[in-house]
Design an enzyme around this catalytic site. Structure first.
Site, mmCIF file in Angstrom:
data_model
loop_
_atom_site.group_PDB
_atom_site.id
_atom_site.type_symbol
_atom_site.label_atom_id
_atom_site.label_comp_id
_atom_site.label_asym_id
_atom_site.label_seq_id
_atom_site.Cartn_x
_atom_site.Cartn_y
_atom_site.Cartn_z
ATOM 1 N N HIS A 270 0.747 -1.541 0.437
ATOM 2 C CA HIS A 270 -0.411 -0.260 0.130
ATOM 3 C C HIS A 270 0.937 1.438 0.187
ATOM 4 O O HIS A 270 2.273 1.116 0.167
ATOM 5 C CB HIS A 270 -0.708 -0.611 1.376
ATOM 6 C CG HIS A 270 -2.001 0.864 1.342
ATOM 7 N ND1 HIS A 270 -2.240 2.223 1.618
ATOM 8 C CD2 HIS A 270 -3.141 0.755 0.541
ATOM 9 C CE1 HIS A 270 -3.249 2.604 1.349
ATOM 10 N NE2 HIS A 270 -4.218 2.223 0.836
ATOM 11 N N ASP A 327 -7.845 -5.423 -0.918
ATOM 12 C CA ASP A 327 -8.787 -6.066 -1.683
ATOM 13 C C ASP A 327 -7.924 -7.295 -1.896
ATOM 14 O O ASP A 327 -8.088 -8.151 -2.738
ATOM 15 C CB ASP A 327 -7.555 -5.177 -3.262
ATOM 16 C CG ASP A 327 -8.041 -4.005 -3.479
ATOM 17 O OD1 ASP A 327 -7.098 -2.796 -3.873
ATOM 18 O OD2 ASP A 327 -9.623 -3.689 -3.396
HETATM 19 C C1 SDX Z 1 -5.756 0.301 -3.717
HETATM 20 O O1 SDX Z 1 -3.944 4.312 -1.676
HETATM 21 C C2 SDX Z 1 -5.502 4.550 -1.408
HETATM 22 O O2 SDX Z 1 -6.070 4.659 -0.073
HETATM 23 C C3 SDX Z 1 -5.609 3.124 -1.866
HETATM 24 C C4 SDX Z 1 -6.778 2.149 -1.217
HETATM 25 C C5 SDX Z 1 -7.895 2.432 -1.567
HETATM 26 O O3 SDX Z 1 -8.866 2.305 -0.407
HETATM 27 O O4 SDX Z 1 -7.931 4.035 -2.069
HETATM 28 O O5 SDX Z 1 -5.888 1.584 0.201
HETATM 29 C C6 SDX Z 1 -7.520 1.249 -2.626
HETATM 30 O O6 SDX Z 1 -6.150 0.326 -4.236
HETATM 31 C C7 SDX Z 1 -4.608 -0.028 -2.716
HETATM 32 C C8 SDX Z 1 -4.149 -1.104 -3.356
HETATM 33 C C9 SDX Z 1 -4.441 -1.952 -4.149
HETATM 34 N N1 SDX Z 1 -3.169 -1.866 -5.150
HETATM 35 C C10 SDX Z 1 -2.626 -3.820 -4.955
HETATM 36 O O7 SDX Z 1 -3.016 -4.863 -4.579
HETATM 37 C C11 SDX Z 1 -1.845 -3.947 -5.687
HETATM 38 C C12 SDX Z 1 -0.571 -4.523 -5.428
HETATM 39 N N2 SDX Z 1 0.749 -4.086 -4.724
HETATM 40 C C13 SDX Z 1 1.573 -3.046 -6.154
HETATM 41 O O8 SDX Z 1 1.219 -2.724 -6.830
HETATM 42 C C14 SDX Z 1 1.554 -2.000 -5.006
HETATM 43 O O9 SDX Z 1 1.464 -2.519 -2.995
HETATM 44 C C15 SDX Z 1 1.316 -0.822 -4.631
HETATM 45 C C16 SDX Z 1 1.088 -0.199 -5.327
HETATM 46 C C17 SDX Z 1 -0.167 -0.580 -3.804
HETATM 47 C C18 SDX Z 1 1.856 0.691 -4.336
HETATM 48 O O10 SDX Z 1 3.381 0.256 -4.779
HETATM 49 P P1 SDX Z 1 4.450 1.144 -4.320
HETATM 50 O O11 SDX Z 1 4.289 2.292 -3.708
HETATM 51 O O12 SDX Z 1 5.579 0.323 -4.796
HETATM 52 O O13 SDX Z 1 4.940 0.531 -3.222
HETATM 53 P P2 SDX Z 1 6.447 0.411 -1.703
HETATM 54 O O14 SDX Z 1 6.486 2.487 -2.257
HETATM 55 O O15 SDX Z 1 5.445 0.415 -0.756
HETATM 56 O O16 SDX Z 1 6.740 0.050 -2.382
HETATM 57 C C19 SDX Z 1 7.787 -0.627 -1.482
HETATM 58 C C20 SDX Z 1 8.755 -1.931 -2.224
HETATM 59 C C21 SDX Z 1 9.069 -1.619 -3.692
HETATM 60 O O17 SDX Z 1 10.402 -2.473 -3.560
HETATM 61 P P3 SDX Z 1 11.555 -1.026 -4.043
HETATM 62 O O18 SDX Z 1 11.254 0.050 -4.654
HETATM 63 O O19 SDX Z 1 11.453 -1.157 -2.586
HETATM 64 O O20 SDX Z 1 12.346 -2.680 -4.685
HETATM 65 O O21 SDX Z 1 7.832 -3.504 -2.067
HETATM 66 C C22 SDX Z 1 7.526 -3.659 -3.538
HETATM 67 C C23 SDX Z 1 7.973 -2.262 -4.273
HETATM 68 O O22 SDX Z 1 8.029 -3.264 -5.290
HETATM 69 N N3 SDX Z 1 5.973 -3.636 -3.119
HETATM 70 C C24 SDX Z 1 5.554 -5.642 -3.829
HETATM 71 C C25 SDX Z 1 4.542 -5.141 -3.478
HETATM 72 N N4 SDX Z 1 4.173 -4.233 -3.315
HETATM 73 C C26 SDX Z 1 5.394 -2.949 -3.142
HETATM 74 N N5 SDX Z 1 6.746 -6.462 -4.368
HETATM 75 C C27 SDX Z 1 5.716 -7.406 -4.819
HETATM 76 N N6 SDX Z 1 4.288 -7.319 -4.453
HETATM 77 C C28 SDX Z 1 3.730 -6.191 -4.001
HETATM 78 N N7 SDX Z 1 2.585 -6.447 -4.246
#
Ligand code: SDX
Length: 393
Positions: A270, A327
């Site tokens: 998130h 989700d």
């Molecule tokens: C919603 O904003 C909101 O409030 C949204 C929401 C709402 O109610 O409106 O809560 C609803 O959209 C929830 C999120 C739903 N999306 C997913 O579940 C899709 C899978 N999640 C990812 O795509 C991701 O976690 C995001 C898009 C949600 C966040 O992405 P970020 O901004 O890259 O997350 P981060 O900065 O915390 O990541 C830290 C690290 C990164 O690696 P590095 O760059 O540090 O090497 O963790 C990795 C990311 O690549 N990472 C993941 C991951 N999510 C983050 N690795 C594997 N699987 C994942 N799901």
């Protein structure tokens, strides 16, 4: 100064706006709506009561609640001509594509009666959108499966009415299952609002120009559709089915950690929560209840549970602070109730419409509100003079 609760997590300078509606502490996994914790609202409230809370700022008295729900039911029908609008879509169109189009089309029906500077007209537009979004959503589903549209039945609850418009057919009697009605109402509560997420920020930015509210909500629906946002519930269930068995989980955990592999665990991570999403805990409990009530032994739920258990003890996910989000479990519940995966994000949009409208109205109440205008960090070419084409090499 006003004795109001103010919380500055240190990023005031990057905060896009001030709001009294929703408070999130991502490190502690806290979500409050007008000060009330999400788990208490999910346990004791109804989606219509939470809608009142988000819009008006206080929980309603009995009379206020009855008046609010009565007014919503008075707007549940859509213009009969809108039904013809659906005919322009292919039958296999994604329901979110239909929702974008139909909600935008509503601005053609309610353009001259929406002076957004008039609080009364904003209230009427709010009631219309909250009341009609379930009807529009159910019609989007019925259209894709070739069944007749079902008119609202205002003797039912908001959520019961939606279930009936979704799953009843003229040829058969339909009785709303109260356990399913309660579970879905709770899911709507969990999705109602979430501070300045991407789709809410989209609605605020679109609305800041004074645009028609129905068109602005259509913009929010478009943004929510993305798999990184509201589309994640559909993607999460598809991922769980692709994993298929507990034995294959390690393979997918490894892929999620591999920087060269674009695969991510859908329903995990998130932008704000670096702790367990409080909504995911309620969702997991609801999944247990619904599967037990329906007598479904869903192996995918076991895969989800084991995937969560492994990830929560894996150094990579612990270090990156990746936890299940809202989700992760929702698709298992919605699928058990009978919704196709293509409708999962539509249900998210249905519930989030309340939050979008509450945030829209809050923004327009601010007399100092100006059109949004994000800036950028320019990293392009420095100043240079034009050269004619015959001088270019
Ligand atoms: C919603 O904003 C909101 O409030 C949204 C929401 C709402 O109610 O409106 O809560 C609803 O959209 C929830 C999120 C739903 N999306 C997913 O579940 C899709 C899978 N999640 C990812 O795509 C991701 O976690 C995001 C898009 C949600 C966040 O992405 P970020 O901004 O890259 O997350 P981060 O900065 O915390 O990541 C830290 C690290 C990164 O690696 P590095 O760059 O540090 O090497 O963790 C990795 C990311 O690549 N990472 C993941 C991951 N999510 C983050 N690795 C594997 N699987 C994942 N799901």
């Amino acid at each position: 100064d006003t004795g109001m609760f103010t919380y500055d997590p240190g990023f005031t300078s990057t905060a896009s706006c001030k709001s009294k509606i929703t408070f999130i502490d991502g490190d502690e996994g806290i979500l409050l709506h007008r000060g009330y914790p999400i788990d208490q609202l999910a346990e004791h409230s109804t989606f219509m009561e939470v809608a009142y809370l988000l819009l008006r700022g206080e929980l309603p008295t009995k009379e206020q609640y009855e008046q609010f729900t009565y007014t919503v039911t008075r707007h549940t029908m859509v213009h009969e001509q809108l039904a013809m609008f659906y005919r322009g879509f292919r039958r296999d169109a994604h329901p979110m594509a239909v929702m974008c189009g139909v909600m935008g089309a509503l601005s053609a029906f309610y353009h001259d009666s929406t002076d957004i500077n008039d609080p009364h007209q904003r209230m009427v537009a709010s009631f219309r959108m909250i009341a009609k979004i379930p009807t529009i959503a159910a019609m989007a589903y019925k259209y894709t499966i070739g069944q007749p549209f079902v008119y609202p039945d205002n003797s039912l609850s908001y959520t019961g009415n939606f279930l009936r418009m979704m799953f009843s057919v003229p040829a058969e009697p339909y009785v709303v299952d109260p356990v399913i009605e309660r579970a879905l109402d709770r899911i709507f509560i969990l999705h109602a609002d979430h501070e300045q997420n991407a789709s809410t920020s989209t609605v605020r930015l679109a609305s800041s120009s004074g645009a028609n509210p129905f068109a602005c909500i259509a913009a929010g629906i478009a943004c929510l559709w993305g798999p990184a946002h509201g589309g994640a519930n559909e993607a999460a269930l598809k991922m769980l089915h692709e994993i298929g068995t507990v034995e294959r989980i390690p393979e997918y955990i490894a892929r999620a950690k591999d920087k060269n592999d674009p695969f991510r665990l859908m329903g995990f991570g998130h932008r704000v929560y670096k702790n367990y999403d409080p909504r995911a805990k309620v969702m997991q409990k609801t999944a247990h209840e619904v599967l037990a009530h329906l007598g479904i032994k869903d192996p995918i739920f076991d895969v989800a549970h084991e995937l969560e258990r492994i990830a929560l003890h894996d150094d990579y996910f612990v270090e990156k602070k990746l936890y299940p989000n809202v989700d992760f479990y929702s698709g298992i519940i919605l699928s058990a109730i009978g919704f196709p995966t293509s409708m999962f994000t539509v249900l998210f949009a249905l519930a989030r419409t309340v939050g979008w409208i509450a945030q829209w109205d809050e923004m327009l109440q601010d007399p100092d509100q100006k059109i949004g205008r994000p800036r950028q960090l320019y990293i392009g070419a420095p100043y240079r003079d034009y050269t004619s084409i015959d001088q270019r090499r």
